[in-house]
Design an enzyme around this catalytic site. Structure first.
Site, short mmCIF file in Angstrom:
data_model
loop_
_atom_site.label_atom_id
_atom_site.label_comp_id
_atom_site.label_asym_id
_atom_site.label_seq_id
_atom_site.Cartn_x
_atom_site.Cartn_y
_atom_site.Cartn_z
N TRP A 75 0.84 -1.21 0.00
CA TRP A 75 0.00 0.00 0.00
C TRP A 75 0.87 1.26 0.00
O TRP A 75 0.43 2.33 0.37
CB TRP A 75 -0.93 0.00 1.22
CG TRP A 75 -0.26 0.09 2.56
CD1 TRP A 75 0.97 -0.36 2.90
CD2 TRP A 75 -0.81 0.68 3.76
NE1 TRP A 75 1.24 -0.10 4.23
CE2 TRP A 75 0.16 0.53 4.77
CE3 TRP A 75 -2.00 1.30 4.06
CZ2 TRP A 75 -0.04 0.98 6.07
CZ3 TRP A 75 -2.21 1.75 5.36
CH2 TRP A 75 -1.24 1.58 6.35
N ASP A 76 2.11 1.10 -0.46
CA ASP A 76 3.08 2.18 -0.32
C ASP A 76 2.79 3.39 -1.18
O ASP A 76 3.36 4.46 -0.95
CB ASP A 76 4.48 1.65 -0.60
CG ASP A 76 4.91 0.60 0.41
OD1 ASP A 76 5.64 0.94 1.35
OD2 ASP A 76 4.48 -0.56 0.27
N GLU A 214 0.91 -5.35 12.02
CA GLU A 214 0.76 -6.74 11.57
C GLU A 214 1.30 -7.75 12.57
O GLU A 214 1.12 -8.96 12.37
CB GLU A 214 1.46 -6.92 10.23
CG GLU A 214 2.95 -6.62 10.28
CD GLU A 214 3.54 -6.46 8.88
OE1 GLU A 214 4.55 -7.13 8.61
OE2 GLU A 214 2.98 -5.68 8.09
#
Length: 287
Positions: A75-76, A214
Site C-alpha cells: 500500500w506504499d 501486523e
C-alpha cells in the site's frame, strides 16, 4: 550495441535526463534536512517518474533497490502520492490505473470469500491476485509460522483514499467520475458487506482483520486469526463509505445511472444511498 553513443555521449544524456526530472521534483528545504530529503527523492524517482507513467507498474515496497518483499506491491503508494500528485500527477494517475486494471481480480477475490465489492490483496505481484505467503520463517527462532497479514484489508481503504486525494489535488473530474468512482464504490461495497450488524449495540462490527500493526494478528488462544474492530480499519472503512455516498450524490444523473448499471449497484446496497443514523452508511464501533 554499435548504435549506442560513446561513454561521454551516454553520460551527457543521463545528466540531462536527471536535470529535467529535478526541475519538476525539487523541494526547497535548507541545510541537512534538504540533503536527506533529496536523497529520498532520488530513490523515489529511480522507481517512479514520467518514464514509468506508460508502464503497468505499481509501487514496490522496496522500490527497485533490494530483493526484500520480492518486488510485491503493498500500500506504499499511500505515502508517495501526496508528493506525486503535486509534482508528477501523470505518474499518480498511472499508479491508480494499475489498481483499476486489477479491480476485476479484487472483485473475484471478494466473491471467493462470499463478499460483495472489491477486496484488494495485501501483496499484489502481477495480475492482482493475492501473493501473500501463508507461512513465513521467523529468523530469530528458525521456526515456520502462519502468516495472517493477508487479512490487512485496509489496503482497499488506502486505494480509495488515493483516488480521492489525487482528484482533489489535480481536479481530474473525468477520472473521479469514471474509473475512480468504480473503484471507490466497489471498495465501499466490500466494507458494507464485511461489517456485521449487532442489534444489541445497534452498531456494525468488522471482525477477522489485521490492522497496520501486523504483529498483532490474533487474540491469545483464539481458534481463528484476526482482530475485531481494529481502530484504523474501522475509521478508514467509515471514511470510504462516507466518500462513496458523497460521490454518488455528486455525480451527474446520467453518469450515476451508467455506473450503477455497470457495477450492478441496486438500492439495497448501503453505498447506493441508504443512510444509517451516523450518516455514513456504517455505524462503526472503534475499539
Amino acid at each position: 550495441m554499435s548504435s549506442a553513443a560513446d561513454f561521454a555521449g551516454l553520460l551527457n544524456s543521463h545528466v540531462a535526463a536527471w536535470e529535467r526530472l529535478w526541475r519538476r521534483a525539487e523541494i526547497q528545504v535548507p541545510a541537512q534536512s534538504g540533503r536527506v530529503l533529496r536523497f529520498h527523492l532520488f530513490h523515489l524517482l529511480q522507481t517512479l517518474s514520467p518514464h514509468t507513467a506508460d508502464l503497468d507498474v505499481g509501487v514496490p515496497a522496496r522500490g527497485l533497490r533490494g530483493e526484500a518483499y520480492r518486488g510485491h506491491v503493498f500500500w506504499d503508494e499511500l505515502f508517495v502520492l501526496p508528493y506525486l500528485n503535486l509534482h508528477f500527477p501523470e505518474v499518480s494517475r498511472a499508479l491508480l490505473n494499475y489498481r483499476y486494471r486489477r479491480l476485476p481480480r479484487a472483485c473475484r477475490a471478494a466473491a471467493a470469500i462470499g463478499r460483495s465489492g472489491a477486496m484488494y490483496p495485501w501483496q499484489s505481484g502481477s495480475d492482482g491476485r493475492e501473493e501473500t505467503q501463508e507461512w513465513h520463517l521467523d529468523p530469530h527462532s528458525g521456526r515456520w509460522l502462519p502468516d495472517h497479514s493477508r487479512l490487512q484489508h485496509h489496503v482497499g481503504s488506502a486505494i480509495a483514499y488515493n483516488v480521492w486525494q489525487y482528484c482533489e489535488a489535480t481536479g481530474d473530474t473525468e477520472f473521479l467520475h469514471t474509473r475512480g468512482a468504480e473503484m471507490l464504490l466497489q471498495i465501499a461495497r466490500f466494507w458494507a458487506d464485511l461489517a456485521a450488524f449487532d442489534p444489541e449495540t445497534e452498531r456494525h462490527h468488522i471482525r477477522g482483520v489485521v490492522g497496520p500493526d501486523e504483529y498483532h494478528d490474533a487474540y491469545p488462544g483464539a481458534a481463528l486469526p484476526g482482530l475485531a474492530d481494529n481502530t484504523y480499519t474501522n475509521v478508514t472503512a467509515a471514511w470510504v463509505l462516507g466518500r462513496a455516498l458523497d460521490l454518488l450524490r455528486r455525480l451527474p444523473a446520467w453518469r450515476r445511472k451508467e455506473l450503477r448499471d455497470r457495477i450492478r449497484l441496486d438500492d439495497g446496497d448501503p453505498p447506493s444511498g441508504r443512510r444509517s443514523p451516523d450518516g455514513c452508511g456504517c455505524r462503526s464501533t472503534v475499539a
